[in-house]
Design a protein around this motif. Sequence first.
Motif, short mmCIF file in Angstrom:
data_model
loop_
_atom_site.label_atom_id
_atom_site.label_comp_id
_atom_site.label_asym_id
_atom_site.label_seq_id
_atom_site.Cartn_x
_atom_site.Cartn_y
_atom_site.Cartn_z
N THR A 145 34.19 47.91 50.54
CA THR A 145 35.53 47.34 50.33
C THR A 145 35.45 45.90 49.84
OG1 THR A 145 36.41 48.75 52.09
CG2 THR A 145 37.73 46.83 51.46
N ALA A 146 34.55 45.11 50.44
CA ALA A 146 34.39 43.72 50.01
C ALA A 146 33.97 43.64 48.55
CB ALA A 146 33.37 43.03 50.89
N LEU A 147 33.06 44.52 48.14
CA LEU A 147 32.61 44.52 46.75
C LEU A 147 33.73 44.93 45.80
CD1 LEU A 147 29.05 46.07 47.19
CD2 LEU A 147 29.63 43.68 46.72
N ALA A 148 34.65 45.75 46.28
CA ALA A 148 35.79 46.15 45.44
C ALA A 148 36.70 44.96 45.15
CB ALA A 148 36.58 47.26 46.13
N PHE A 149 36.81 44.04 46.12
CA PHE A 149 37.62 42.84 45.92
C PHE A 149 36.87 41.75 45.14
CE2 PHE A 149 40.12 44.57 49.45
CZ PHE A 149 41.41 44.20 49.10
N LEU A 150 35.58 41.87 45.07
CA LEU A 150 34.75 40.80 44.52
C LEU A 150 35.11 40.39 43.09
CD1 LEU A 150 32.44 38.91 45.21
CD2 LEU A 150 30.83 40.64 44.38
N PRO A 151 35.44 41.33 42.16
CA PRO A 151 35.78 40.89 40.79
C PRO A 151 36.89 39.86 40.72
CG PRO A 151 35.42 43.25 40.84
CD PRO A 151 35.41 42.79 42.27
N ALA A 152 37.88 39.97 41.62
CA ALA A 152 38.98 38.99 41.61
C ALA A 152 38.45 37.61 41.96
CB ALA A 152 40.06 39.41 42.59
N GLY A 153 37.65 37.51 43.03
CA GLY A 153 37.09 36.22 43.41
C GLY A 153 36.12 35.68 42.39
N ALA A 154 35.33 36.57 41.79
CA ALA A 154 34.36 36.13 40.78
C ALA A 154 35.08 35.56 39.56
CB ALA A 154 33.48 37.30 40.37
N LEU A 155 36.19 36.18 39.17
CA LEU A 155 36.95 35.69 38.01
C LEU A 155 37.49 34.30 38.28
CD1 LEU A 155 38.01 36.38 35.19
CD2 LEU A 155 40.01 37.42 36.28
N VAL A 156 37.96 34.07 39.50
CA VAL A 156 38.46 32.74 39.86
C VAL A 156 37.34 31.71 39.82
CG1 VAL A 156 39.50 31.38 41.70
CG2 VAL A 156 40.31 33.69 41.27
N ALA A 157 36.17 32.07 40.37
CA ALA A 157 35.05 31.13 40.40
C ALA A 157 34.58 30.78 39.00
CB ALA A 157 33.90 31.74 41.22
N ILE A 158 34.51 31.77 38.12
CA ILE A 158 34.02 31.53 36.76
C ILE A 158 34.96 30.62 35.98
CG2 ILE A 158 33.57 32.65 34.54
CD1 ILE A 158 32.56 35.08 36.15
N SER A 159 36.26 30.74 36.25
CA SER A 159 37.24 29.97 35.48
C SER A 159 37.53 28.60 36.06
CB SER A 159 38.56 30.77 35.39
OG SER A 159 39.11 30.95 36.68
N SER A 160 36.85 28.22 37.15
CA SER A 160 37.22 27.01 37.89
C SER A 160 37.21 25.74 37.05
CB SER A 160 36.29 26.84 39.09
OG SER A 160 34.95 26.66 38.64
N THR A 161 36.22 25.58 36.21
CA THR A 161 36.11 24.32 35.46
C THR A 161 37.01 24.29 34.24
OG1 THR A 161 34.23 25.21 34.20
CG2 THR A 161 33.74 23.98 36.22
N LYS A 162 37.65 25.40 33.91
CA LYS A 162 38.47 25.47 32.70
C LYS A 162 39.96 25.31 32.97
CE LYS A 162 34.78 26.46 30.30
NZ LYS A 162 34.18 25.45 29.39
N VAL A 163 40.37 25.61 34.20
CA VAL A 163 41.81 25.62 34.49
C VAL A 163 42.43 24.24 34.31
CG1 VAL A 163 43.54 26.03 36.28
CG2 VAL A 163 41.61 27.60 36.01
N GLY A 164 41.70 23.18 34.69
CA GLY A 164 42.25 21.83 34.57
C GLY A 164 42.64 21.49 33.15
N SER A 165 41.80 21.82 32.18
CA SER A 165 42.13 21.52 30.78
C SER A 165 43.29 22.37 30.29
CB SER A 165 40.89 21.75 29.89
OG SER A 165 40.45 23.10 29.98
N VAL A 166 43.42 23.59 30.80
CA VAL A 166 44.55 24.44 30.44
C VAL A 166 45.85 23.85 30.98
CG1 VAL A 166 45.54 26.76 30.63
CG2 VAL A 166 43.08 26.49 30.35
N VAL A 167 45.79 23.31 32.21
CA VAL A 167 46.97 22.65 32.78
C VAL A 167 47.35 21.44 31.93
CG1 VAL A 167 47.81 21.33 34.76
CG2 VAL A 167 46.53 23.44 35.13
N ASP A 168 46.36 20.67 31.49
CA ASP A 168 46.64 19.50 30.65
C ASP A 168 47.41 19.90 29.40
OD1 ASP A 168 45.17 18.04 32.46
OD2 ASP A 168 43.31 18.14 31.30
N ARG A 169 47.08 21.04 28.84
CA ARG A 169 47.68 21.45 27.58
C ARG A 169 49.05 22.09 27.73
NH1 ARG A 169 44.82 25.29 22.92
NH2 ARG A 169 46.59 25.25 21.47
N PHE A 170 49.20 22.95 28.75
CA PHE A 170 50.43 23.74 28.85
C PHE A 170 51.36 23.31 29.98
CE2 PHE A 170 47.35 26.59 26.78
CZ PHE A 170 48.05 26.91 25.63
#
Length: 504
Positions: free
Chosen positions: A314-339
């Motif tokens: 079950t934990a592994l089934a949820f893992l893609p959601a958390g992994a996607l958040v972790a991968i995008s962590s350094t990019k969200v700030g610049s997206v906020v700056d723009r939009f």
Amino acid sequence: MTSPLTTPAASSSAVRWTSRLWGTLLVLCAAMFLDALDVSMVGVALPSIGSDLGLSTSTLQWIVSGYILGYGGLLLLGGRAADLLGRRQVFLVALGVFALASLLGGLVDSGPLLIASRFIKGLSAAFTAPAGLSIITTTFPEGPLRNRALSIYTTCAATGFSMGLVLSGLLTEASWRLTMLLPAPIALIALVAGLKLLPRSDRERNHNGYDVPGAVLGTASMLLLVFTVVQAPEAGWTSARTLLSFLAVAVLLTVFVLVERRSAGPLIRLGVLRSGSQVRAQLGAMAFFGSYVGFQFLATLYMQSLLGWSALHTALAFLPAGALVAISSTKVGSVVDRFGTPRLIAAGFALMVAGYALFLRVDLDPVYAAVILPSMLLIGAACALVFPSLNIQATNGVPDHEQGMVSGLLNTSVQVGGAIFLAVVTAVVTAGAPADPTPQAVLDSYRPGLTVVTAVAAAGFLVTLTGLRTRRGQGSVVVAKSVEAEAGTATETRADARSVAVRD
């Protein structure tokens, strides 16, 4: 406050992140990571705890509820304490208490002592969470630098939660005590690092005294509200006990508001809620976390009870959601700056609604890649956009001496929203429980709960749309001035007024 920035006079986009600045952020992220890790690990370990200590189901509930009670009930006090007593001091003391409570939780041999340790951990988290967030917002200047820091910081919650699910599945195989003990050494390492790296901050000097009545009333009302919501599904939503408790909460909150309006140094300055941007951030936080907690609860029951999956599966089934958040962590700030935050929050809620709606298609023989995975990816993308943006929107334009207060208010909205909507979802599912619990009948009883989850996310989306209309109608939102500004007296008022305009 001593900032570790190398060139404070330069624009935030040109500032170089020093190793000390990264170290500061890492310490704060560790505390946020531990909060989320601790919550997710305990849920999976509950059956083993109950078997080892001989605890009933109702007692086991309080291992989770005790943490929620301490956390949700004391966040308002924790946030204001950070402003008045010093953010660094409050953060480090609370982190030390968190480490000791973790050690205690792994060594006790009785249910009441374990519940007490969980309450103490929740209490300490109620001080570390707003203190940590306010250290970030007062260390990193508003704009791209702060946006990047907050996107990384808030990502640690999702990463910790996802890792906690996986780690608990592994550790519980050896002993449930390891799930309780694991946070202790991490917290101690963060504490030692924090003593060296966290910037020192002055206590608020012109605070017009301590609002003791407000602190007592605010803490009592939040404790009673969380306790009532947690117990309502068991006691009955229409029972005399539940109704009287809600009435008492309403009375306490009414008296609290009256006291705050008359206090010279209130626990919560109600004027901050005159900002539509602030109100939308608080309501959005309630809808965001409330819908996700309800979804995770139902999805976990579906996977383990109906599909027969293990805790680790079950934990592994949820893992893609958390992994996607972790991968995008350094990019969200610049997206906020723009939009800007309103657009990202609206887009995130739209993705969240779509993810929950897709999950309604599940049956008793799902193809993970075709049915469950798309929902997890959509929800992960939504979390990556919404949670950092809500933190940025809530703290933008707020004077430094009120950052702890606003941080505590935001975290309170998150916890209260989670407690309320999880209780509602549980009540809906319980009311539809079939007399003949065949697998298909049980699955059908889950669907109304999933519909409620989807509706809560849709409500968050609609609240955010009002911010988009406001932005088109006017270029900025103004945060209400402080009490000193309204009186027009303090020199600090002029400094606060310069940071009042909020882009979003």
